[in-house]
Enzyme design. Sequence first.
Site, short mmCIF file in Angstrom:
data_model
loop_
_atom_site.label_atom_id
_atom_site.label_comp_id
_atom_site.label_asym_id
_atom_site.label_seq_id
_atom_site.Cartn_x
_atom_site.Cartn_y
_atom_site.Cartn_z
N GLU A 7 -7.04 -15.88 7.39
CA GLU A 7 -5.92 -16.58 7.54
C GLU A 7 -5.93 -18.44 7.84
O GLU A 7 -5.19 -19.09 7.39
CB GLU A 7 -5.29 -15.70 8.60
N ASP A 80 -6.97 -10.65 8.76
CA ASP A 80 -6.75 -9.56 9.74
C ASP A 80 -6.35 -8.33 9.41
O ASP A 80 -6.53 -7.75 8.48
CB ASP A 80 -4.93 -10.25 10.62
N ASP A 82 -4.43 -5.70 10.38
CA ASP A 82 -3.21 -4.32 10.49
C ASP A 82 -2.46 -4.73 9.41
O ASP A 82 -3.16 -5.46 7.37
CB ASP A 82 -2.03 -5.50 11.21
N GLU A 84 -0.37 -6.87 7.44
CA GLU A 84 0.04 -8.17 7.17
C GLU A 84 -1.69 -8.78 6.43
O GLU A 84 -1.68 -9.60 5.76
CB GLU A 84 0.56 -9.43 8.15
N TYR A 296 -8.37 -8.52 18.66
CA TYR A 296 -6.60 -8.73 17.85
C TYR A 296 -5.44 -8.40 18.61
O TYR A 296 -5.05 -7.53 19.01
CB TYR A 296 -6.98 -7.81 17.25
N ARG A 298 -1.44 -7.91 17.50
CA ARG A 298 -0.92 -7.54 16.54
C ARG A 298 -1.91 -6.12 17.23
O ARG A 298 -2.20 -5.57 16.29
CB ARG A 298 -0.85 -7.64 16.01
N HIS A 343 -5.08 0.15 16.55
CA HIS A 343 -6.34 -0.90 16.98
C HIS A 343 -6.23 -0.60 18.39
O HIS A 343 -6.02 -0.03 18.82
CB HIS A 343 -6.42 -2.16 16.31
#
Length: 893
Positions: A7, A80, A82, A84, A296, A298, A343
């Site tokens: 990203e 990432d 997740d 998103e 991470y 989130r 996670h």
Amino acid sequence: MPVVVVESPAKAKTINKYLGDNYTVLASYGHVRDLPPKDGSVDTDNDFDMKWEVASTSKKHVKAIADALAGDNELILATDPDREGEAISWHLQEALTKRKSIKKDTPVSRVVFNQITKKAVTEAMANPREVDMPLVEAYLARRALDYLVGFNLSPVLWRKLPGAKSAGRVQSVTLRIIVEREMEIEVFRAREYWTVKAILSTPRGQEFEARLTTLAGKKLDKFDLSDSTQAEMAVQAINSRDLSVTSVEAKPTTRNPSAPFMTSTLQQEASRKFGMGAKATMSTAQRLYEAGHITYMRTDGIDMAPEAVEMARDAIKSRYGAEYVPSAPRIYKNKAKNAQEAHECVRPTDMAKDAPSLKLEADQAKLYDLIWKRTLACQMESARMERTTVDIGSKDEQVGLRATGQVVLFDGFLRVYEEGRDDVVVDDDDKRLPQIAEGDKTAKSSITPEQHFTQPPPRYTEATLVKRMEELGIGRPSTYASIVTTIQDRGYVRREGQRLIPEDKGRLVTAFLENYFRKYIGYDFTADLEDQLDKVSANDANYKDVLTRFWRDFSAAIAETADLRITEVLEKINEVLEPHLFPPLEDGGDPRLCPNCGNGRLSMRTARSGGAFIGCSAYPECRYTRPFGPPNPEAEASAIPPEGKLLGSDAGDEIRVFKGRFGPYVQRGEVTEENKKPPRQSVPKEWPPEELELERALMLLSLPREIGPHPEDGIMVWSNIGRYGPYLKHAPSTSDRGGTNANLGDIDEVFTVGMNRAVQLLAEKVASRGGRGAAAKPLRELGEHPAAGGPVNVMKGKYGPYVKWEKINATIPDTIDPEELTMDQAVHLIDERAEKAGKKKPAAKKKAPAKKKAAPKKAAAKTTAAKKPAAKKLAAKKPAAKKEAPAKKGDEA
């Protein structure tokens, strides 16, 4: 050489360091596609087909990836780990396939890592997979739902409720939580109660504190002592009796550490301990993650990898000793509803490194230290304590008191970390007690009655709001920060200190939605929808079925509001809010009868600004108004009535303060046929109009103030209060649009500033006009623009850091660390900004170096010869006088 896409540039830089020169690592700069904000982006008549569009700011990033793939026919998506991140990978794959950059023989794989360390990245690259479509479909369902709610409900608000800005699937439910708490506070009525505190002393003269718990042989409840008379009687009852210790009970207790952080608890604790908002917390955590310092950020998970647990235990042993390490590792159960999206917890990647050893920026150091301490504490021994309860009483058992306290026998995890509290609670258990035994006589040093009042529920902070959203199952960790930020950006909620307070427009939106769309801002409905989306991501439900069920009912609710008139909506809101806005009067009278004229009916009205107030139906004959909310007699007594508040008189004129359409103002005299515009002056925000006195009103009416003629040119210098605050003006008159204006520091300076100070401020203002950027020092100097020359600098702006080159200022995205910005990135941002502003790109200035290269005579001759035919064409079209200029320029070149 495979192309790896992540990203952000910061993440790309860290990963490139681990992968080496065998890979090309590029950044997508977040999402590359989104639904365009127009009707039909989600086609509800065509199986919810979604029309995606590559954002203008993303086109160059997609092109850069496509160009890299032209030479390296392998794509690795490393966004990432997740929902998103999975969506960004899917969008990239779709966009590149549409461009035909991904061919049938192009290998495309997806890799994920929970932490950016060499080991994690290497292991991920060795275990690629395909894009997880159930996760993508859960994202598609969320995005479609958010679009359908926002795009269909927001226009209803704009048309039916003036001043409203938008509604959202989760945003509006979150707003409801805050509004309902505010209404609880407003209807709250404090209740008085008393307690009695005694300072007693042991036979050895050591004092301790006890509280009255039994009176007249009966255990006291909270409100048994309801006034000062009863409290004084209780004091007399204690004073008239001898007291002794009736029992001493010591119990060993333990306190266990809190679980390691997940997203929501990290946001809550950062808010409690540092006052850090959810958005700032996540932005800071993102930088720590991209630098490889934490896992991470989130996540719903609170479990830790076995190797991380061992690292934590080793770090505890080396720093604090073996006695702080429990015999077996602590295991924390994962609370995530969807294991596929769960996670590991948020923790340091290397437990041996504390914040000082990493040399981080201040905000990163604070947050890393919090994460590091919480992670170590969660694997430490429990704190061991001894809780002691001492009961004291009289022989006749009519009076009883109790003292409590505790002793920490072993601090355990408390040596490192203790979880914060949302609201301060006084805990008697924290006190230490002297050595005392059953049967000991206790002398009375003082007996004190204390008055208390029950307190309303506290307003939400960002921490407690996130906690409440989590309890209700509204939103998900990755969305909490953006939701809390959005309702503030929309002007629905304001933040005072740490507390969130709903604005009038936020309350009106909530009242409207509760009446016409109650189902869709219901806590259970929203939580159930989140559960359905979790089932989609777990491949247990079809996302098109979820959308179909939602849209069937929601579109019908939208259709029902089509014929609503604004007056009808406002009256309905009046009815809904009537118990809140117009509570019953003690005398049984009509609470909506205007107290000013006695004829009109009070109702809620909206202002152009989107706010609301209570006004009289007999307007304009009756101009009674009061603030939106329940009546407040104390506030109204000091408030400014419709006819203005009389402050006194001066030179035969009444001086009054009014609340006008554009704010409070003072006025000299009355409005009459002969004097339609009496002297007026706005009251500054810093001066509460309800507290204004005659002296200050006269000071305001004396403005503008003549300071005197400027010593250099003799033109008058004035001081005044304007739309943007106190200022100086150097002009023949204050109505003159020319001249020079300079800001003053505060309101009082308007009335006290002298000529010397005024001349200095005006001179500084004139000097600053020559170049606004000249006075500001760059944060970083990147050097000369590689194509066009001229310095390229990183500057600090009001809204964040930006790149400056000549007259172009380009904002630096949140995804780029200004300290790590490269010249290439800066040039890219400058080009992007120039194109957006319709300016020529810096590259157009490359002509200057080209002229120097044309120095040899042969080259010059060719240039001249080449331009002659053009000159002939020009001669045929234009007068001869204008023909010479191009020819001369050609010769000079």
